[in-house]
Design an enzyme around this catalytic site. Structure first.
Site, PDB file in Angstrom:
ATOM      1  N   ARG A  29       0.818  -1.210   0.000  1.00 58.53           N
ATOM      2  CA  ARG A  29       0.000   0.000   0.000  1.00 58.53           C
ATOM      3  C   ARG A  29       0.854   1.264   0.000  1.00 58.53           C
ATOM      4  O   ARG A  29       0.497   2.271  -0.599  1.00 58.53           O
ATOM      5  CB  ARG A  29      -0.936   0.012   1.216  1.00 58.53           C
ATOM      6  CG  ARG A  29      -2.140  -0.901   1.067  1.00 58.53           C
ATOM      7  CD  ARG A  29      -3.136  -0.705   2.193  1.00 58.53           C
ATOM      8  NE  ARG A  29      -4.266  -1.617   2.043  1.00 58.53           N
ATOM      9  CZ  ARG A  29      -5.369  -1.340   1.366  1.00 58.53           C
ATOM     10  NH1 ARG A  29      -5.488  -0.167   0.786  1.00 58.53           N
ATOM     11  NH2 ARG A  29      -6.350  -2.224   1.280  1.00 58.53           N
ATOM     12  N   GLU A  86      -2.050  -8.585   3.644  1.00 59.73           N
ATOM     13  CA  GLU A  86      -3.487  -8.512   3.917  1.00 59.73           C
ATOM     14  C   GLU A  86      -4.154  -9.810   3.473  1.00 59.73           C
ATOM     15  O   GLU A  86      -3.746 -10.427   2.485  1.00 59.73           O
ATOM     16  CB  GLU A  86      -4.112  -7.315   3.197  1.00 59.73           C
ATOM     17  CG  GLU A  86      -3.553  -5.979   3.673  1.00 59.73           C
ATOM     18  CD  GLU A  86      -4.280  -4.793   3.062  1.00 59.73           C
ATOM     19  OE1 GLU A  86      -5.409  -4.980   2.560  1.00 59.73           O
ATOM     20  OE2 GLU A  86      -3.719  -3.682   3.082  1.00 59.73           O
ATOM     21  N   GLU A 121     -10.371  -1.820  -5.597  1.00 55.99           N
ATOM     22  CA  GLU A 121      -9.716  -0.932  -4.640  1.00 55.99           C
ATOM     23  C   GLU A 121      -8.327  -0.542  -5.123  1.00 55.99           C
ATOM     24  O   GLU A 121      -7.900   0.607  -4.970  1.00 55.99           O
ATOM     25  CB  GLU A 121      -9.626  -1.597  -3.265  1.00 55.99           C
ATOM     26  CG  GLU A 121      -9.052  -0.664  -2.203  1.00 55.99           C
ATOM     27  CD  GLU A 121      -8.846  -1.337  -0.862  1.00 55.99           C
ATOM     28  OE1 GLU A 121      -8.441  -0.633   0.090  1.00 55.99           O
ATOM     29  OE2 GLU A 121      -9.066  -2.556  -0.756  1.00 55.99           O
ATOM     30  N   ASP A 180     -11.529   6.026 -11.025  1.00 56.51           N
ATOM     31  CA  ASP A 180     -11.865   7.334 -10.456  1.00 56.51           C
ATOM     32  C   ASP A 180     -10.826   8.330 -10.954  1.00 56.51           C
ATOM     33  O   ASP A 180      -9.952   8.788 -10.225  1.00 56.51           O
ATOM     34  CB  ASP A 180     -11.867   7.252  -8.930  1.00 56.51           C
ATOM     35  CG  ASP A 180     -12.352   8.549  -8.296  1.00 56.51           C
ATOM     36  OD1 ASP A 180     -12.992   9.350  -9.008  1.00 56.51           O
ATOM     37  OD2 ASP A 180     -12.083   8.766  -7.103  1.00 56.51           O
ATOM     38  N   HIS A 194     -18.886  -7.199   0.684  1.00 50.04           N
ATOM     39  CA  HIS A 194     -18.069  -7.990  -0.234  1.00 50.04           C
ATOM     40  C   HIS A 194     -18.100  -7.253  -1.570  1.00 50.04           C
ATOM     41  O   HIS A 194     -19.017  -7.435  -2.378  1.00 50.04           O
ATOM     42  CB  HIS A 194     -18.622  -9.406  -0.397  1.00 50.04           C
ATOM     43  CG  HIS A 194     -18.607 -10.216   0.867  1.00 50.04           C
ATOM     44  ND1 HIS A 194     -17.519 -10.273   1.699  1.00 50.04           N
ATOM     45  CD2 HIS A 194     -19.558 -11.015   1.433  1.00 50.04           C
ATOM     46  CE1 HIS A 194     -17.779 -11.069   2.734  1.00 50.04           C
ATOM     47  NE2 HIS A 194     -19.020 -11.532   2.596  1.00 50.04           N
ATOM     48  N   CYS A 220     -16.413  -7.637  -4.113  1.00 50.38           N
ATOM     49  CA  CYS A 220     -16.279  -8.518  -5.272  1.00 50.38           C
ATOM     50  C   CYS A 220     -17.641  -8.826  -5.874  1.00 50.38           C
ATOM     51  O   CYS A 220     -17.774  -9.024  -7.081  1.00 50.38           O
ATOM     52  CB  CYS A 220     -15.603  -9.831  -4.879  1.00 50.38           C
ATOM     53  SG  CYS A 220     -14.067  -9.633  -3.972  1.00 50.38           S
TER      54      CYS A 220
END
Length: 686
Positions: free
Chosen positions: A341, A371, A382, A441, A652, A654
């Site tokens: 990250r 993670e 994400e 985005d 979730h 996904c």
């Protein structure tokens, strides 16, 4: 009624088209026919007059003459509209009117038929088969509102019109388009466009695209040719509308064409790309991809998703065969990105630089180091949400705010510290998002989408990127008195290129441009060269590398079906968020829409401002934008997580699934949801 000048000198020539001309005395005006329709004393004469006039090509073509000098065909469009409305109000006239129009076009086509040759939509000898008077006839018939009815006679007339229009030479096509461009928007849409769309859809439903492609019997072949001719006429109207903007582009999307299965669309696309690759004349075959304006953005998204899935499966099979040949125990069926990250963009670009083309074509999976999340789509969403933010961040500054008030991003021409390969990797990153169906985005300038599709750029595009500069250049072009241009504007043939900091470097637009003043004689050329430099030359190296990387993942042929606005929708989704659409597409698991908690949930969502609604979508679906079809296509699943509890809602991403406890009160739901959407990131609280 006197014979019009348009008709008078050509009467003998025009009457050869009609077997009924002797039954009518002379061409008529709209006013005369409206008076006849409104006179009860002459009601018995109306059916005969309609039959005589509308079945005679010679009389009909010479009627409804306009006094306006601006109309190329001198046609009284408003008068024709009023006449048709009056006739359709008269009891029992509709069948007779349609029969007359069918007879008139049949007479004309009967005389033209010996001159036809070949199966395609344009199959005429070198000379002009039809006269301008027959063009008037076609437009008058085309304007009949009854053609928008789904009955056999109306369908036959529309087919005749398409046949007749297929006989036009390029000069006549230009003349016809110039005439149609003067139509009021509501008549253009309802009388010219809508009937073609209706009967195209009906023909396609009768025949089917697969059956059309393999049709052998004469009737089926005629239906295919009918489809082909209708699409060609629609292509004219679309090209005309691109210039005049009479109706929204969405009016050209055909519901039946867009509703074809993904398999049929893929088959048509592959046939189309094959014909392009082999340099065959794909206009001689009926291929829907020759008419991409008929496909809705949703249908194009389905097509591109199906093509990507086929490519992904092919890449997986190729990887399996390669592993088998090399006697490996297994193979990786996915393109796996493992990132930290804190070093997201560096890790992603490094791994992309090592990836071969076969890896890029596999389905993408993302792992955040340390993670526990398993990527079924949500982790990937994400990842792109976070990595695109860094492209415009101060550390990399590959993209910078445009001079449009900072609303969009543009390529950073001043970025001299990044290697050309970095731009290529950014292109691959953007391509991976499109290829794997992930919304970004990223508020890119509309000009960049036009560049990705290879469109020509001009002053209109600069207006999107830098409105203030574009306005100044427009002022330069129109300044009067023109002799004072050099003195007032004091410009030379130079531009300025940003370098580090606020420093600017001068670039000459022509050899010795610093010594060439801009005058009224050369101002058009100056503006053209300056716009070309700003939109292309200044960012040439960066964009070319980005485009090459983009095409490594997304094949250019599939992009050629898209308009720039559709590519933007495909990449970043729709900015408008319609909560009603989200509710319409919602699915409930463990309860229904009438449960008190579910009702409270929708009330709470309705009270959120735009920023928090975007946060909720990001939390529940992994994207804060709506897909091309709107929020209805998200298919939000609201799962009953447990009875009333202090637990926060979870998701979730996904599967676009929200796990919601059955909170006892609306206030409790509001508080717990607010914490969840504002404080959660990844797989835990921030």
């Amino acid at each position: 009624v006197g014979t019009s000048q348009v008709f008078g000198s050509r009467a003998s020539l025009l009457r050869q088209f009609s077997t009924r001309a002797s039954l009518a005395a002379a061409p008529v005006s709209a006013q005369w026919l409206l008076q006849l329709c409104g006179d009860p004393a002459r009601a018995e004469q109306l059916p005969g007059a309609v039959a005589d006039l509308f079945s005679s090509p010679s009389l009909l073509a010479a009627s409804f003459v306009s006094d306006s000098e601006g109309s190329p065909l001198q046609l009284d469009v408003s008068g024709v509209e009023a006449v048709y409305k009056a006739l359709l109000r008269a009891e029992g006239l509709l069948p007779r009117l349609l029969q007359a129009l069918h007879a008139a076009l049949g007479d004309v086509l009967q005389l033209c038929r010996p001159l036809l040759h070949g199966p395609g939509p344009h199959h005429v000898s070198g000379e002009e088969v039809v006269s301008e008077q027959v063009l008037r006839l076609a437009v008058i018939v085309w304007q009949c509102p009854a053609l928008g009815l789904l009955n056999p006679l109306a369908a036959a007339i529309v087919g005749q019109l398409a046949q007749l229009l297929a006989l036009l030479t390029p000069r006549q096509e230009t003349l016809l388009c110039a005439s149609l461009a003067l139509f009021p928007a509501h008549i253009f849409g309802s009388r010219l466009l809508r009937p073609l769309q209706l009967h195209l859809a009906h023909l396609l439903q009768l025949n089917g695209l697969s059956a059309a492609a393999s049709a052998q019997d004469p009737q089926a072949l005629e239906r295919v040719q009918g489809l082909h001719r209708l699409c060609e006429v629609l292509a004219w109207l679309f090209a005309l509308n691109q210039t005049k903007e009479l109706v929204p582009l969405s009016a050209f999307c055909n519901e039946a064409v867009s509703g074809l299965s993904s398999g049929e669309l893929v088959h048509d696309f592959l046939s189309w790309t094959h014909s392009r690759a082999t340099a065959t004349d794909n206009k001689a075959r009926f291929l829907l991809c020759n008419y991409p304006f008929l496909l809705s953005p949703q249908a194009k998204r389905r097509l591109l998703a199906a093509l990507a899935q086929a490519e992904q499966e092919g890449a997986q099979q190729a990887a399996a065969h390669l592993a088998l040949r090399q006697r490996q125990e297994g193979f990786m069926p996915f393109f796996l990105l493992t990132v930290r990250r804190q070093h997201l963009l560096q890790d992603a670009l490094q791994q992309l630089s090592l990836a071969d083309p076969l890896q890029l074509k596999k389905p993408l999976k993302v792992v955040f180091e340390g993670e526990p999340g398993v990527d079924e789509g949500g982790v990937r969403k994400e990842f792109f949400q976070l990595v695109t933010a860094q492209l415009a961040g101060p550390q990399f500054a590959l993209l910078v705010p445009a001079n449009d008030g900072g609303r969009t991003l543009w390529l950073n021409a001043a970025n001299t510290w990044s290697e050309p390969g970095d731009w290529g990797l950014v292109g691959e990153l953007l391509g991976l998002a499109v290829y794997n169906g992930v919304l970004l985005d990223l508020h890119l300038s509309p000009v960049l989408y036009r560049k990705l599709l290879g469109r020509e750029l001009g002053l209109k595009d600069l207006q999107l990127l830098d409105p203030s500069l574009a306005a100044g250049l427009q002022q330069l072009l129109s300044y009067e008195p023109c002799e004072e241009v050099e003195e007032v504007f004091c410009r030379t043939f130079t531009a300025h290129r940003p370098v580090l900091g606020d420093e600017l470097a001068t670039v000459e637009l022509v050899p010795g441009g610093a010594d060439v003043p801009v005058t009224h004689l050369n101002r058009d050329e100056f503006v053209r060269l300056l716009v070309q430099w700003l939109l292309e030359g200044a960012v040439k190296d960066q964009f070319q590398a980005l485009l090459t990387g983009f095409h490594r993942v997304v094949h250019p042929a599939s992009l050629s079906l898209l308009r720039p606005d559709e590519l933007e929708l495909l990449m970043v989704g729709m900015p408008h968020l319609d909560l009603a659409q989200l509710r319409q597409g919602a699915v409930y698991e463990g309860w229904d829409e009438e449960h008190p908690t579910v009702k409270a949930f929708w009330e709470v969502l309705g009270e959120l401002d735009l920023e928090d609604l975007q946060r909720f979508l990001l939390f529940a679906t992994g994207s804060n934008k709506a897909p091309i079809g709107g929020l209805r296509d998200v298919g939000l699943r609201i799962h009953r997580m447990c009875p009333d509890s202090d637990l926060l809602p979870t998701a979730h991403t996904c599967f676009n699934t929200l796990l919601l406890p059955a909170y006892a009160t609306k206030q409790k739901l509001k508080n717990r949801l607010a914490i969840a959407i504002r404080e959660c990131e990844g797989f835990g609280l921030k």
